[in-house]
Design an enzyme around this catalytic site. Structure first.
Site: not given
Ligand code: AP5
Length: 207
Positions: A13, A88, A122, A153, A164
């Site tokens: 994402k 979410r 990552r 992270r 997660r």
């Molecule tokens: P990346 O692009 O970083 O993936 P992502 O989908 O953004 O993953 P996140 O782990 O950031 O999502 P998340 O939803 O768990 O975390 P968030 O920060 O929102 O890609 C991942 C890896 O894969 C990278 O190394 C990339 O290079 C690689 N990659 C990408 N595309 C690829 C491909 N095609 N092929 C191979 N490799 C590839 O949230 C973190 C925490 O915040 C949550 O756990 C929660 O506690 C809190 N939080 C955030 N938002 C909310 C909400 N709305 N409600 C409640 N809690 C929340």
């Protein structure tokens, strides 16, 4: 165009939202990045969020809904935005409907096994939020955009990642049918070449 990026942790994402935002010249609103910034700055919200984030749990709805509502009221969003990581839960989606109009939802679909591999490799920039995978860094340890030292992270440890994923399947996956019922959902295969996935998303946005 107001866009939501939906998908499990590690689906890409953040990676694709950054690219699409650059291409469309619109801001990316990542709730994960906002919470990590608040945590780093030690604000009351950040301190409250820390215990949930580090355990791989969701931050309570009332906390995150207020943050997003405040952000979406800002002036830089007139040309549209991408919401990355929000909503979410169904209550978050219902709240969003009361203060925003969403044009399209992109669901990035990736199987769990691939997600664990991606997340464990990552590396993230604590300064500008850019993300990389160790396999594409060739030993480099700094961000190619701003030069900051990259980090792993806190919530990318294997045990937390599994939690997660569990939380995604129970709390967030129901949003797929929520947006499907509204006719807004576009499912994109999130596995494979990043440029091909980018092209697929652009095609979905133009549909
Ligand atoms: P990346 O692009 O970083 O993936 P992502 O989908 O953004 O993953 P996140 O782990 O950031 O999502 P998340 O939803 O768990 O975390 P968030 O920060 O929102 O890609 C991942 C890896 O894969 C990278 O190394 C990339 O290079 C690689 N990659 C990408 N595309 C690829 C491909 N095609 N092929 C191979 N490799 C590839 O949230 C973190 C925490 O915040 C949550 O756990 C929660 O506690 C809190 N939080 C955030 N938002 C909310 C909400 N709305 N409600 C409640 N809690 C929340």
């Amino acid at each position: 165009m107001n866009i939501i990026f939906l998908g499990p942790p590690g689906a890409g994402k953040g990676t694709q939202a950054q690219r699409i935002c650059e291409a469309l010249n619109i801001p990316q609103i990542s709730t994960g990045d906002m919470l990590r910034r608040a945590k780093k700055e030690g604000t009351p919200t950040g301190l409250r969020a820390k215990e949930y984030m580090d355990a791989g749990k969701l931050v309570p709805d009332e906390v995150i809904i207020d943050i997003v509502k405040e952000r979406l009221a800002m002036d830089d969003l007139k040309g549209g935005y991408i919401l990355d990581g929000f909503p979410r839960t169904v209550p978050q989606a219902e709240a969003l409907d009361t203060f925003a109009v969403i044009d399209t939802v992109i669901e990035l679909d990736v199987p769990d096994e691939a997600l664990v591999r991606r997340i464990s490799g990552r590396r993230a920039c604590p300064q500008c939020g850019a993300t990389y995978h160790v396999s594409m860094l060739g030993g480099r340890e700094t961000c190619e955009k701003c030069g900051e030292t990259l980090i792993q992270r806190a919530d990318d440890q294997p045990k937390t990642v599994l939690n997660r994923l569990r939380v995604y399947h129970s709390e967030t996956a129901p949003l797929v049918s929520y947006y499907e019922a509204k006719g807004l959902l576009h499912r994109v295969n999130g596995e494979g070449d990043m440029d091909a996935i980018f092209a697929e998303i652009m095609k979905a946005l133009q549909a």
